[in-house]
Motif scaffolding. Structure first.
Motif, mmCIF file in Angstrom:
data_model
loop_
_atom_site.group_PDB
_atom_site.id
_atom_site.type_symbol
_atom_site.label_atom_id
_atom_site.label_comp_id
_atom_site.label_asym_id
_atom_site.label_seq_id
_atom_site.Cartn_x
_atom_site.Cartn_y
_atom_site.Cartn_z
ATOM 1 N N GLU A 91 -44.677 2.101 -1.193
ATOM 2 C CA GLU A 91 -43.620 1.086 -1.090
ATOM 3 C C GLU A 91 -43.765 0.074 -2.224
ATOM 4 N N CYS A 92 -44.980 -0.313 -2.521
ATOM 5 C CA CYS A 92 -45.231 -1.258 -3.608
ATOM 6 C C CYS A 92 -44.759 -0.676 -4.934
ATOM 7 N N LEU A 93 -45.078 0.595 -5.181
ATOM 8 C CA LEU A 93 -44.670 1.231 -6.432
ATOM 9 C C LEU A 93 -43.154 1.363 -6.521
ATOM 10 N N LEU A 94 -42.500 1.623 -5.406
ATOM 11 C CA LEU A 94 -41.036 1.682 -5.418
ATOM 12 C C LEU A 94 -40.442 0.307 -5.709
ATOM 13 N N ASP A 95 -41.057 -0.741 -5.164
ATOM 14 C CA ASP A 95 -40.616 -2.102 -5.508
ATOM 15 C C ASP A 95 -40.751 -2.337 -7.009
ATOM 16 N N ALA A 96 -41.869 -1.892 -7.572
ATOM 17 C CA ALA A 96 -42.095 -2.079 -9.006
ATOM 18 C C ALA A 96 -41.080 -1.288 -9.824
ATOM 19 N N PHE A 97 -40.753 -0.073 -9.371
ATOM 20 C CA PHE A 97 -39.760 0.719 -10.093
ATOM 21 C C PHE A 97 -38.394 0.049 -10.031
ATOM 22 N N GLU A 98 -38.017 -0.466 -8.868
ATOM 23 C CA GLU A 98 -36.726 -1.136 -8.749
ATOM 24 C C GLU A 98 -36.670 -2.390 -9.614
ATOM 25 N N ASP A 99 -37.802 -3.081 -9.737
ATOM 26 C CA ASP A 99 -37.858 -4.235 -10.632
ATOM 27 C C ASP A 99 -37.656 -3.792 -12.083
ATOM 28 N N LEU A 100 -38.299 -2.678 -12.476
ATOM 29 C CA LEU A 100 -38.088 -2.129 -13.811
ATOM 30 C C LEU A 100 -36.623 -1.786 -14.040
ATOM 31 N N TYR A 101 -36.026 -1.157 -13.053
ATOM 32 C CA TYR A 101 -34.616 -0.769 -13.146
ATOM 33 C C TYR A 101 -33.737 -1.986 -13.406
ATOM 34 N N ARG A 102 -33.931 -3.030 -12.592
ATOM 35 C CA ARG A 102 -33.104 -4.241 -12.749
ATOM 36 C C ARG A 102 -33.345 -4.890 -14.115
ATOM 37 N N ARG A 103 -34.588 -4.974 -14.529
ATOM 38 C CA ARG A 103 -34.898 -5.598 -15.819
ATOM 39 C C ARG A 103 -34.219 -4.845 -16.952
ATOM 40 N N HIS A 104 -34.267 -3.519 -16.918
ATOM 41 C CA HIS A 104 -33.663 -2.724 -17.980
ATOM 42 C C HIS A 104 -32.147 -2.840 -17.977
ATOM 43 N N PHE A 105 -31.538 -2.889 -16.821
ATOM 44 C CA PHE A 105 -30.084 -2.963 -16.809
ATOM 45 C C PHE A 105 -29.563 -4.362 -17.098
ATOM 46 N N LEU A 111 -26.743 -5.858 -24.149
ATOM 47 C CA LEU A 111 -26.443 -5.013 -25.302
ATOM 48 C C LEU A 111 -25.015 -4.474 -25.252
ATOM 49 N N ALA A 112 -24.566 -4.108 -24.056
ATOM 50 C CA ALA A 112 -23.262 -3.449 -23.933
ATOM 51 C C ALA A 112 -22.098 -4.402 -24.113
ATOM 52 N N ALA A 113 -22.238 -5.638 -23.628
ATOM 53 C CA ALA A 113 -21.094 -6.557 -23.599
ATOM 54 C C ALA A 113 -20.454 -6.762 -24.973
ATOM 55 N N PRO A 114 -21.208 -7.088 -26.019
ATOM 56 C CA PRO A 114 -20.550 -7.302 -27.320
ATOM 57 C C PRO A 114 -19.892 -6.046 -27.867
ATOM 58 N N LEU A 115 -20.439 -4.890 -27.540
ATOM 59 C CA LEU A 115 -19.839 -3.643 -28.009
ATOM 60 C C LEU A 115 -18.529 -3.369 -27.272
ATOM 61 N N LEU A 116 -18.523 -3.579 -25.972
ATOM 62 C CA LEU A 116 -17.318 -3.315 -25.191
ATOM 63 C C LEU A 116 -16.175 -4.244 -25.568
ATOM 64 N N TYR A 216 -20.305 -9.106 -15.318
ATOM 65 C CA TYR A 216 -19.776 -8.005 -14.522
ATOM 66 C C TYR A 216 -20.723 -6.815 -14.544
ATOM 67 N N LEU A 217 -21.194 -6.438 -15.728
ATOM 68 C CA LEU A 217 -22.109 -5.307 -15.842
ATOM 69 C C LEU A 217 -23.433 -5.584 -15.132
ATOM 70 N N THR A 218 -23.923 -6.813 -15.241
ATOM 71 C CA THR A 218 -25.170 -7.169 -14.569
ATOM 72 C C THR A 218 -25.019 -7.070 -13.061
ATOM 73 N N ASP A 219 -23.931 -7.637 -12.532
ATOM 74 C CA ASP A 219 -23.689 -7.583 -11.089
ATOM 75 C C ASP A 219 -23.579 -6.147 -10.599
ATOM 76 N N TRP A 220 -22.917 -5.320 -11.386
ATOM 77 C CA TRP A 220 -22.681 -3.939 -10.992
ATOM 78 C C TRP A 220 -23.925 -3.064 -11.171
ATOM 79 N N LEU A 221 -24.426 -2.977 -12.404
ATOM 80 C CA LEU A 221 -25.439 -1.991 -12.725
ATOM 81 C C LEU A 221 -26.857 -2.446 -12.403
ATOM 82 N N ALA A 222 -27.137 -3.731 -12.568
ATOM 83 C CA ALA A 222 -28.501 -4.209 -12.329
ATOM 84 C C ALA A 222 -28.712 -4.639 -10.884
ATOM 85 N N ASP A 223 -27.776 -5.409 -10.352
ATOM 86 C CA ASP A 223 -27.992 -6.040 -9.048
ATOM 87 C C ASP A 223 -27.241 -5.369 -7.910
#
Length: 288
Positions: A91-105, A111-116, A216-223
């Motif tokens: 469970e701890c490792l899954l929490d850490a993975f989800e934290d990684l996921y959110r940080r990356h997104f 990165l995506a916003a200025p391109l879009l 918008y992207l943060t709310d959708w993809l990260a959170d």
């Protein structure tokens, strides 16, 4: 959505290149991301030229801020493989993975916003068509429930086999049983993703600013804000089955498989340490 793969950085690239090539791949990641973005969005030279400093800054930030978290995650997995996977530790490792996921997104959104916001009306229509094509393809693939469940088990088996080496028949059976017990979310995810993609297109059509697109992207993809209740419930159900899978497989590992797994994890941990200017491992988020 597939478009986000442009910006997942190392989390996805690990599945593509394997630990033996992470260092080489990471050092050319800017070219990989730029090529993917260009192919997906049909960018012109001026758009790419204007975006390159943003991409360079983002990757420099990733090296500085995210590599310690990646090293810590694979170090934590290595320690768990040494000691054996227990429910609480997993469970701890899954929490850490989800934290990684959110940080990356969150970084991905920046990165995506200025391109879009640089897309022309024609490019926006092209993106809309890609979304529609992907939705049709996915609907076709998901039409047959039994096929979908079989393919899911096959994907998990292939992934586990990459990490630990050849699977036994009993291990394949564990994976089939556990993945079949995971909630089936295909229809709900397709509806949610379709709605979010449509909203993104509307924002681009009305020329929303960079800050609004980034939020918008943060709310959708990260959170995953506004995630429908059935999907929130399903995510927890999937998480429970992943914990169950780790614990059951751990009990079935041969000495050779455990050694193979440890070597994979040690190589990844060491790669992410070696890529840092001042090597360190961040504390695991769930252990803070």
């Amino acid at each position: 959505m597939r478009f986000r793969r442009i910006f997942v950085l190392l989390l996805v690239s690990l599945l593509v290149v394997g630990c033996s090539r992470v260092s080489i791949f990471y050092r050319t990641l800017d070219l990989f991301i730029e090529k993917y973005a260009d192919d997906y969005l049909s960018l012109d030279r001026s758009q790419l030229a204007a975006w390159r400093p943003t991409l360079a800054d983002g990757l420099a930030r990733h090296r500085r801020e995210e590599l310690p978290h990646l090293a810590a995650f694979f170090g934590g997995l290595y320690d768990a493989t040494q000691a054996g996977f227990k429910a609480a530790g997993t469970e701890c490792l899954l929490d850490a993975f989800e934290d990684l996921y959110r940080r990356h997104f969150r970084l991905a959104a920046e990165l995506a916003a200025p391109l879009l916001v640089s897309l022309s009306p024609q490019q926006i229509r092209g993106l809309e068509r890609k979304f529609a094509e992907e939705a049709r393809d996915e609907a076709e693939k998901n039409r047959d429930l039994e096929r979908r469940l079989r393919k899911r088990a096959e994907r998990w088996s292939e992934s586990v086999e990459w990490w630990i080496g050849p699977l036994t028949g009993a291990q394949r059976q564990i994976i089939r049983k556990v993945t079949r017990a995971m909630p089936d979310t295909a229809a709900d995810w397709a509806a949610y993703r379709g709605a979010r993609r449509a909203r993104l297109i509307r924002l681009l059509d009305r020329q929303a600013g960079e800050a609004e697109i980034r939020r918008y992207l943060t709310d959708w993809l990260a959170d995953h804000k506004d995630l429908p209740p059935p999907l929130r419930t399903a995510k927890q159900g999937i998480r429970r089955q992943i914990v169950r899978l780790f614990v059951r497989l751990d009990a079935s590992f041969s000495r050779t498989q455990r050694t193979h797994f440890k070597e994979r994890l040690a190589n990844l941990r060491d790669d992410f340490m070696g890529l840092q200017k001042n090597p360190r491992m961040a504390p695991l988020s769930c252990a803070r």
